[in-house]
Design a protein around this motif. Structure first.
Motif, PDB file in Angstrom:
ATOM      1  N   GLU A 207      -5.955   5.046  19.730  1.00  0.00           N
ATOM      2  CA  GLU A 207      -5.061   5.889  20.534  1.00  0.00           C
ATOM      3  C   GLU A 207      -3.613   5.431  20.425  1.00  0.00           C
ATOM      4  O   GLU A 207      -2.685   6.233  20.488  1.00  0.00           O
ATOM      5  N   SER A 208      -3.417   4.111  20.261  1.00  0.00           N
ATOM      6  CA  SER A 208      -2.067   3.528  20.223  1.00  0.00           C
ATOM      7  C   SER A 208      -1.576   3.290  18.803  1.00  0.00           C
ATOM      8  O   SER A 208      -0.547   2.630  18.610  1.00  0.00           O
ATOM      9  N   ALA A 209      -2.294   3.800  17.811  1.00  0.00           N
ATOM     10  CA  ALA A 209      -1.983   3.483  16.409  1.00  0.00           C
ATOM     11  C   ALA A 209      -0.546   3.808  16.035  1.00  0.00           C
ATOM     12  O   ALA A 209       0.105   3.068  15.287  1.00  0.00           O
ATOM     13  N   GLY A 210      -0.001   4.906  16.570  1.00  0.00           N
ATOM     14  CA  GLY A 210       1.345   5.325  16.204  1.00  0.00           C
ATOM     15  C   GLY A 210       2.439   4.421  16.731  1.00  0.00           C
ATOM     16  O   GLY A 210       3.596   4.542  16.316  1.00  0.00           O
ATOM     17  N   MET A 211       2.083   3.501  17.636  1.00  0.00           N
ATOM     18  CA  MET A 211       3.078   2.570  18.171  1.00  0.00           C
ATOM     19  C   MET A 211       3.407   1.461  17.173  1.00  0.00           C
ATOM     20  O   MET A 211       4.365   0.724  17.359  1.00  0.00           O
ATOM     21  N   VAL A 212       2.588   1.349  16.130  1.00  0.00           N
ATOM     22  CA  VAL A 212       2.729   0.246  15.168  1.00  0.00           C
ATOM     23  C   VAL A 212       2.955   0.808  13.778  1.00  0.00           C
ATOM     24  O   VAL A 212       2.222   1.695  13.332  1.00  0.00           O
ATOM     25  N   ARG A 213       3.975   0.314  13.093  1.00  0.00           N
ATOM     26  CA  ARG A 213       4.202   0.688  11.689  1.00  0.00           C
ATOM     27  C   ARG A 213       3.992  -0.536  10.820  1.00  0.00           C
ATOM     28  O   ARG A 213       4.572  -1.594  11.062  1.00  0.00           O
ATOM     29  N   VAL A 214       3.133  -0.381   9.809  1.00  0.00           N
ATOM     30  CA  VAL A 214       2.796  -1.473   8.896  1.00  0.00           C
ATOM     31  C   VAL A 214       3.371  -1.144   7.523  1.00  0.00           C
ATOM     32  O   VAL A 214       3.107  -0.067   6.974  1.00  0.00           O
ATOM     33  N   LEU A 215       4.147  -2.067   6.996  1.00  0.00           N
ATOM     34  CA  LEU A 215       4.813  -1.852   5.712  1.00  0.00           C
ATOM     35  C   LEU A 215       4.540  -3.042   4.811  1.00  0.00           C
ATOM     36  O   LEU A 215       4.900  -4.168   5.136  1.00  0.00           O
ATOM     37  N   GLU A 216       3.866  -2.804   3.689  1.00  0.00           N
ATOM     38  CA  GLU A 216       3.640  -3.849   2.692  1.00  0.00           C
ATOM     39  C   GLU A 216       4.552  -3.566   1.497  1.00  0.00           C
ATOM     40  O   GLU A 216       4.517  -2.471   0.926  1.00  0.00           O
ATOM     41  N   LEU A 217       5.356  -4.553   1.127  1.00  0.00           N
ATOM     42  CA  LEU A 217       6.307  -4.406   0.026  1.00  0.00           C
ATOM     43  C   LEU A 217       5.776  -5.090  -1.222  1.00  0.00           C
ATOM     44  O   LEU A 217       4.956  -6.007  -1.143  1.00  0.00           O
ATOM     45  N   GLN A 218       6.297  -4.679  -2.384  1.00  0.00           N
ATOM     46  CA  GLN A 218       5.877  -5.301  -3.633  1.00  0.00           C
ATOM     47  C   GLN A 218       7.001  -5.225  -4.658  1.00  0.00           C
ATOM     48  O   GLN A 218       7.933  -4.441  -4.536  1.00  0.00           O
ATOM     49  N   GLY A 219       6.889  -6.090  -5.676  1.00  0.00           N
ATOM     50  CA  GLY A 219       7.851  -6.057  -6.772  1.00  0.00           C
ATOM     51  C   GLY A 219       9.172  -6.721  -6.438  1.00  0.00           C
ATOM     52  O   GLY A 219       9.277  -7.554  -5.534  1.00  0.00           O
ATOM     53  N   ASP A 220      10.211  -6.335  -7.180  1.00  0.00           N
ATOM     54  CA  ASP A 220      11.551  -6.907  -7.004  1.00  0.00           C
ATOM     55  C   ASP A 220      12.314  -6.128  -5.945  1.00  0.00           C
ATOM     56  O   ASP A 220      12.383  -4.894  -5.997  1.00  0.00           O
ATOM     57  N   LEU A 221      12.922  -6.870  -5.013  1.00  0.00           N
ATOM     58  CA  LEU A 221      13.747  -6.238  -3.997  1.00  0.00           C
ATOM     59  C   LEU A 221      15.217  -6.519  -4.285  1.00  0.00           C
ATOM     60  O   LEU A 221      15.642  -7.671  -4.321  1.00  0.00           O
ATOM     61  N   ASN A 222      15.964  -5.447  -4.531  1.00  0.00           N
ATOM     62  CA  ASN A 222      17.415  -5.527  -4.644  1.00  0.00           C
ATOM     63  C   ASN A 222      18.009  -4.571  -3.608  1.00  0.00           C
ATOM     64  O   ASN A 222      17.290  -4.089  -2.729  1.00  0.00           O
ATOM     65  N   PHE A 223      19.287  -4.307  -3.712  1.00  0.00           N
ATOM     66  CA  PHE A 223      19.909  -3.439  -2.704  1.00  0.00           C
ATOM     67  C   PHE A 223      19.213  -2.074  -2.640  1.00  0.00           C
ATOM     68  O   PHE A 223      18.851  -1.605  -1.556  1.00  0.00           O
ATOM     69  N   GLY A 224      19.023  -1.446  -3.804  1.00  0.00           N
ATOM     70  CA  GLY A 224      18.479  -0.090  -3.830  1.00  0.00           C
ATOM     71  C   GLY A 224      17.059  -0.011  -3.301  1.00  0.00           C
ATOM     72  O   GLY A 224      16.733   0.861  -2.486  1.00  0.00           O
ATOM     73  N   THR A 225      16.182  -0.914  -3.767  1.00  0.00           N
ATOM     74  CA  THR A 225      14.783  -0.848  -3.337  1.00  0.00           C
ATOM     75  C   THR A 225      14.630  -1.275  -1.879  1.00  0.00           C
ATOM     76  O   THR A 225      13.803  -0.726  -1.150  1.00  0.00           O
ATOM     77  N   ALA A 226      15.436  -2.252  -1.441  1.00  0.00           N
ATOM     78  CA  ALA A 226      15.358  -2.670  -0.039  1.00  0.00           C
ATOM     79  C   ALA A 226      15.850  -1.556   0.883  1.00  0.00           C
ATOM     80  O   ALA A 226      15.250  -1.294   1.933  1.00  0.00           O
ATOM     81  N   GLU A 227      16.919  -0.880   0.479  1.00  0.00           N
ATOM     82  CA  GLU A 227      17.442   0.224   1.297  1.00  0.00           C
ATOM     83  C   GLU A 227      16.403   1.338   1.387  1.00  0.00           C
ATOM     84  O   GLU A 227      16.179   1.911   2.466  1.00  0.00           O
ATOM     85  N   PHE A 228      15.746   1.629   0.269  1.00  0.00           N
ATOM     86  CA  PHE A 228      14.713   2.678   0.267  1.00  0.00           C
ATOM     87  C   PHE A 228      13.568   2.297   1.208  1.00  0.00           C
ATOM     88  O   PHE A 228      13.085   3.118   1.996  1.00  0.00           O
ATOM     89  N   ALA A 229      13.141   1.028   1.155  1.00  0.00           N
ATOM     90  CA  ALA A 229      12.041   0.581   2.009  1.00  0.00           C
ATOM     91  C   ALA A 229      12.430   0.648   3.482  1.00  0.00           C
ATOM     92  O   ALA A 229      11.648   1.107   4.322  1.00  0.00           O
ATOM     93  N   MET A 230      13.629   0.175   3.806  1.00  0.00           N
ATOM     94  CA  MET A 230      14.050   0.172   5.202  1.00  0.00           C
ATOM     95  C   MET A 230      14.246   1.595   5.745  1.00  0.00           C
ATOM     96  O   MET A 230      14.115   1.834   6.936  1.00  0.00           O
ATOM     97  N   ARG A 231      14.544   2.522   4.853  1.00  0.00           N
ATOM     98  CA  ARG A 231      14.681   3.908   5.277  1.00  0.00           C
ATOM     99  C   ARG A 231      13.357   4.448   5.829  1.00  0.00           C
ATOM    100  O   ARG A 231      13.326   5.286   6.729  1.00  0.00           O
ATOM    101  N   GLN A 232      12.246   3.927   5.270  1.00  0.00           N
ATOM    102  CA  GLN A 232      10.938   4.377   5.733  1.00  0.00           C
ATOM    103  C   GLN A 232      10.663   3.928   7.170  1.00  0.00           C
ATOM    104  O   GLN A 232       9.849   4.525   7.868  1.00  0.00           O
ATOM    105  N   LEU A 233      11.341   2.865   7.594  1.00  0.00           N
ATOM    106  CA  LEU A 233      11.129   2.368   8.951  1.00  0.00           C
ATOM    107  C   LEU A 233      11.711   3.299   9.999  1.00  0.00           C
ATOM    108  O   LEU A 233      11.207   3.396  11.113  1.00  0.00           O
ATOM    109  N   THR A 234      12.800   3.964   9.647  1.00  0.00           N
ATOM    110  CA  THR A 234      13.515   4.773  10.641  1.00  0.00           C
ATOM    111  C   THR A 234      13.042   6.220  10.674  1.00  0.00           C
ATOM    112  O   THR A 234      13.379   6.958  11.600  1.00  0.00           O
ATOM    113  N   GLU A 235      12.256   6.637   9.682  1.00  0.00           N
ATOM    114  CA  GLU A 235      11.774   8.017   9.658  1.00  0.00           C
ATOM    115  C   GLU A 235      10.666   8.207  10.694  1.00  0.00           C
ATOM    116  O   GLU A 235       9.657   7.497  10.677  1.00  0.00           O
TER     117      GLU A 235
END
Length: 609
Positions: free
Chosen positions: A343-371
């Protein structure tokens, strides 16, 4: 049948064979000893940032490092005095003049950059040491760390340089006149002549370049040659000024920071990926190795290594995005607890990252947090599959985390021990909110803590220190009081101390256990030798049932995370149970296993291919 050549080796051998026919250029003779070099010498060495060496030709032939020493000695000066102090003495702009020009920047009296002789002599003067012997010893030691071996000075070349170095002496006295050098330049000049006469080979150049590519750490020895913070300063002046008067053409066509020397060496660096060393004594009018330039140009073109080549933004940085509906901890829960977590599943966001993180890929990943994050209260972020995290990505992540914490949310960060700078910068950016940011060694532990908070708030959390009765055991649901009393009569009480192993992989099954008080975990060892926790048991749960039913050896290790109280059902006890009791027991077990399988399938469906 011979083993096929690695593709990199094949490319190098092809370039070497092709360019052996190129006999353009002349061997340098203004330093008499350099004129004795065999013009046919030709070696190429490529070393990856993790230390894999590919080489062809005369890679063991010794020659003197000459001006290739300049960026490395500049790095020593940066380490000894810091960037601001060095910039007070040496600037970092291309000069537009010959490398040995007797001139300084108008207005300031500074050498234009550390790659021309005036700047290199100044860098040498800033190496910490008392007298020529100490300064040169320090330079040899640091350059040896880059190369991964002890280096020596070619005395005959040193004497030749010293005897003919009148122009450099004129530069030295000019620097003294403008107080760039604060003492008589004699000792500094002799140290500079010795610096240029350090003997290296082509493999050394490749390893030194790879050390810069690896952030200042020799990839084979693991020893640091220069502070990481100064590597970008070194590579910057190499990129703009390292190839004498051909620096602009070089960066346009080859696209890697580089430095050449009049003995015929060229060193090139692709940050984070590889280093190249080339040796061929014939030089073009600018003083650069003719074959060396063509080798580096060929490698850059064949592999698309130009540093300004625009990469495509990778969305595969997201290995998994989900909530508690798809991704749960390894802790097994009761029906009521499981229902609440769903019932409370939507209160939690789980994000697993992979590969190389630079400005572009990190910005893309963090964008998913705010959507669609209005109802999200908890963020769980896993770095286990991240291979690289650069400083720009760290900056993006830290700002995103600070913003989340300031909004009243919590963050759980998992398996980032390989990236200590991430933790440091997060704690610095959000020090007053540190109680809302937690770091975990594994993902299941983080998820368990998040789940516990949700259940605690709902009044459904069961602490492992609480003893339960048989009626609370999931496997015994549906039994009457009379049946539970009968089952109790065939169970044996067994206690285990914290830290003990209840069973090990390969053990013969001797029964199953009902956990009445305490906490236990199931562990397996992966093919790579890593241990992974696959389940966590709390009071009311059971383990060891599969071995009891099919008589197979234990497939996991069960560890006591605290003092345990259990009730053990042995094979004899199982045989004493009537048909009806056994049928209900098996039906419950089937239901529990089916629930676990559904959860596993939901989790697998979230993995990005």
């Amino acid at each position: 049948m011979n083993a096929p050549l690695p593709p990199i080796q094949k490319i190098l051998e092809g370039l070497h064979a092709e360019l052996m026919e190129n006999r353009g250029g002349e061997v340098a003779t203004y330093i008499p000893e350099l004129g004795k070099a065999d013009p046919e010498w030709f070696g190429v060495c490529l070393v990856t940032a993790d230390g894999q060496v590919y080489q062809v030709g005369e890679c063991g032939q010794q020659f003197t490092i000459q001006s290739i020493s300049k960026p490395f000695v500049y790095g020593i000066a940066l380490d000894d005095h810091g960037k601001d102090a060095v910039l007070e003495k040496v600037w970092m702009e291309p000069s537009g003049e010959a490398f040995n020009a007797i001139s300084l920047r108008p207005g300031t009296g500074k050498p234009a950059n550390p790659m021309i002789n005036a700047g290199a002599i100044t860098s040498n003067s800033m190496v910490a040491g008392d007298g020529v012997e100490e300064v040169v010893g320090r330079i040899k030691q640091v350059l040896g760390t880059y190369a991964g071996r002890e280096l020596t000075i070619d005395e005959s070349v040193y004497r030749s340089e010293s005897e003919t170095g009148h122009r450099n002496r004129a530069i030295g006295y000019m620097l003294r006149n403008f107080d760039i050098l604060e003492e008589d330049p004699t000792d500094c000049l002799e140290a500079y002549f010795m610096q240029c006469a350090i003997s290296v080979n082509c493999r050394d150049l490749g390893m030194m370049a790879a050390t810069l590519a690896n952030g200042g750490v020799n990839p084979c020895t693991g020893k640091r040659a220069v502070s990481r913070q100064h590597v970008e300063n070194i590579l910057s002046v190499m990129g703009s000024c390292g190839m004498y008067d051909a620096a602009g053409e070089w960066i346009y066509n080859v696209g890697m920071p580089a430095k050449s020397g009049v003995a015929g060496g060229i060193l090139a660096v692709l940050p984070g990926q590889l280093g190249i060393g080339v040796f061929s004594p014939r030089l073009d009018p600018c003083g650069n190795s003719v074959r060396g330039i063509e080798v580096c140009r060929g490698i850059s073109r064949k592999f698309g290594l130009h540093m300004f080549q625009v990469p495509q933004l990778s969305t595969s940085v997201l290995r998994r995005v989900g909530s508690l509906m798809q991704t749960r901890s390894s802790r097994l829960r009761s029906k009521a607890q499981t229902r609440k977590l769903k019932e409370s599943a939507g209160m939690v966001r789980v994000l697993e990252l992979q590969g190389d993180l630079n400005f572009g890929t990190a910005e893309f990943a963090m964008r998913q947090l705010t959507e669609d994050a209005a109802g999200v209260r908890e963020l769980v972020l896993d770095f286990a599959h991240v291979t690289r995290l650069d400083s720009s990505a760290t900056g993006v992540l830290s700002l995103a985390f600070a913003s989340w914490l300031e909004s009243g949310r919590r963050i759980s960060i998992c398996r980032c021990e390989r990236f200590p700078s991430l933790r440091e910068i997060i704690e610095a950016e959000a020090s007053d909110l540190s109680d809302k940011a937690e770091f975990f060694d594994d993902m299941p532990a983080a998820l368990e803590e998040v789940e516990n908070r949700i259940l605690e708030e709902a009044g459904l959390r069961r602490h492992s220190s609480e003893r339960v009765g048989l009626e609370c055991c999931y496997l015994l649901e549906g039994f009457t009081v009379k049946e539970l009393e009968f089952i109790r009569g065939v169970l044996e009480p067994v206690a285990f101390p914290e830290g003990s192993s209840l069973m090990n992989v390969g053990d013969e099954p001797d029964g199953m256990y009902f956990l009445m008080r305490g906490k236990a975990s199931a562990w397996i060892t992966t093919e790579g030798g890593l241990q992974r926790r696959v389940a966590t048991f709390s009071p009311g749960m059971n383990f060891g049932e599969m071995g009891l039913l099919d008589d197979s050896p234990r497939s996991a290790e069960i560890r006591a995370d605290s003092d345990l109280e259990t009730l053990k059902l042995t094979k004899d006890g199982l045989r004493k149970m009537g048909t009806d009791v056994l049928a209900t027991l098996l039906a419950n077990l089937t239901r529990i296993l089916a629930d676990r399988l559904r959860e596993a399938n939901a989790e697998l469906s979230q993995l990005h291919s």
